[in-house]
Design an enzyme around this catalytic site. Structure first.
Site, PDB file in Angstrom:
ATOM      1  N   ASP A  67       0.817  -1.205   0.000  1.00 29.87           N
ATOM      2  CA  ASP A  67       0.000   0.000   0.000  1.00 29.87           C
ATOM      3  C   ASP A  67       0.853   1.257   0.000  1.00 29.87           C
ATOM      4  O   ASP A  67       2.075   1.213   0.152  1.00 29.87           O
ATOM      5  CB  ASP A  67      -0.948   0.009   1.211  1.00 29.87           C
ATOM      6  CG  ASP A  67      -0.292  -0.534   2.488  1.00 29.87           C
ATOM      7  OD1 ASP A  67       0.894  -0.232   2.724  1.00 29.87           O
ATOM      8  OD2 ASP A  67      -0.961  -1.257   3.243  1.00 29.87           O
ATOM      9  N   ASN A 135      -7.884  -3.988  14.465  1.00 26.50           N
ATOM     10  CA  ASN A 135      -9.251  -4.286  14.032  1.00 26.50           C
ATOM     11  C   ASN A 135      -9.296  -5.398  12.991  1.00 26.50           C
ATOM     12  O   ASN A 135     -10.320  -5.631  12.365  1.00 26.50           O
ATOM     13  CB  ASN A 135      -9.926  -3.030  13.483  1.00 26.50           C
ATOM     14  CG  ASN A 135      -9.226  -2.456  12.253  1.00 26.50           C
ATOM     15  OD1 ASN A 135      -8.215  -2.995  11.789  1.00 26.50           O
ATOM     16  ND2 ASN A 135      -9.748  -1.359  11.725  1.00 26.50           N
ATOM     17  N   HIS A 137      -7.434  -5.569  10.187  1.00 29.28           N
ATOM     18  CA  HIS A 137      -7.170  -5.222   8.790  1.00 29.28           C
ATOM     19  C   HIS A 137      -5.852  -5.823   8.324  1.00 29.28           C
ATOM     20  O   HIS A 137      -4.937  -6.055   9.101  1.00 29.28           O
ATOM     21  CB  HIS A 137      -7.215  -3.705   8.568  1.00 29.28           C
ATOM     22  CG  HIS A 137      -6.027  -2.939   9.068  1.00 29.28           C
ATOM     23  ND1 HIS A 137      -6.090  -2.071  10.124  1.00 29.28           N
ATOM     24  CD2 HIS A 137      -4.741  -2.898   8.631  1.00 29.28           C
ATOM     25  CE1 HIS A 137      -4.895  -1.529  10.317  1.00 29.28           C
ATOM     26  NE2 HIS A 137      -4.057  -2.020   9.429  1.00 29.28           N
ATOM     27  N   GLU A 142      -9.844  -2.399   5.454  1.00 32.31           N
ATOM     28  CA  GLU A 142     -10.528  -2.230   6.729  1.00 32.31           C
ATOM     29  C   GLU A 142     -11.738  -3.162   6.829  1.00 32.31           C
ATOM     30  O   GLU A 142     -12.175  -3.738   5.828  1.00 32.31           O
ATOM     31  CB  GLU A 142     -10.984  -0.775   6.869  1.00 32.31           C
ATOM     32  CG  GLU A 142      -9.869   0.251   6.828  1.00 32.31           C
ATOM     33  CD  GLU A 142      -9.017   0.285   8.093  1.00 32.31           C
ATOM     34  OE1 GLU A 142      -9.273  -0.515   9.012  1.00 32.31           O
ATOM     35  OE2 GLU A 142      -8.096   1.111   8.154  1.00 32.31           O
TER      36      GLU A 142
END
Length: 241
Positions: A67, A135, A137, A142
């Site tokens: 990314d 979380n 990801h 996400e």
């Protein structure tokens, strides 16, 4: 998934570095999928030290990164391009024309996504390094990201921005969007090595390994991949041991 638990982050980093070094030596034209953030820094440091001591050759290695932030510029000190140069590429003999990151600078982000999908179709990672967010990801995918998503633009969750704020002067300086490999791109990798350390990752690790496979916890999709190795320290493993 095969799970490897280590006493601390230092031992975990050494184990992953040893695997990468061995694969590079055995396959000099390997394609490595790389990650950024705090998780892989120790591994990259060990790769650099090995290169300096043992001259492990990266001249024919290709890399693809997960990314990049949108709209901060590749030469911004906190861009992932800058991160990779500072923490790895500037210290090994890799050819920069064989280094690939998505383009977050362009005004045509849809075209940038298409272009990176083309790169990934031509350079499928033999090994993809992953971290995992608190979380769940992976990359910047996400919770709620469809499993069949390819490279796309994502609005970063507030928790993710807060997690990354330590790298910036303030939370306001953390980009709100990123361009990321999609979950489908990640799942295309031939082998995945997921790393996690610290108690703050324990719940996500537990759900990734034994929870339901759900888009609400993106890493849970790795249960469907045929070749995943999970490297964690005791703190990250505390809910599974």
């Amino acid at each position: 998934m095969n799970i490897h638990i280590y006493k601390n982050k230092k031992e975990l980093d050494q184990a992953v570095a040893d695997i990468l070094i061995e694969h590079v030596r055995q396959n000099p034209t390997i394609t490595l999928g790389l990650a950024t953030g705090s998780t892989p820094i120790g591994v990259y440091d060990l790769l650099i030290k090995d290169h300096q001591m043992n001259q492990t050759d990266y001249s024919r290695v290709t890399t693809v990164n997960l990314d990049e932030y949108v709209k901060i510029g590749k030469n911004h000190p906190e861009s992932y391009f800058s991160f990779m140069k500072k923490n790895l590429f500037d210290h090994i003999n890799i050819q920069m024309d064989q280094v690939h990151l998505p383009d977050g600078e362009t005004d045509d982000l849809d075209q940038a996504c298409e272009a990176y999908n083309l790169v990934l179709s031509q350079h499928i990672p033999d090994i993809q390094i992953l971290g995992i967010g608190g979380n769940g990801h992976i990359g910047f995918n996400e919770p709620g990201t469809p499993f069949d998503m390819k490279t796309h633009i994502v609005k970063l969750a507030e928790k993710t921005r807060k997690d990354n704020a330590r790298f910036f002067e303030s939370l306001d300086d953390v980009p709100k969007e990123a361009i990321t490999m999609g979950i489908q791109n990640i799942m295309d990798a031939r082998k995945i090595i997921l790393m996690a350390s610290g108690a703050n990752k324990a719940e996500a690790v537990k759900q990734m390994l034994s929870g339901p496979i759900t888009e609400q916890l993106p890493a849970s999709v790795l249960q469907n991949h045929p070749n995943v190795e999970v490297y964690i320290d005791k703190e990250a493993a505390k809910l599974i041991i």
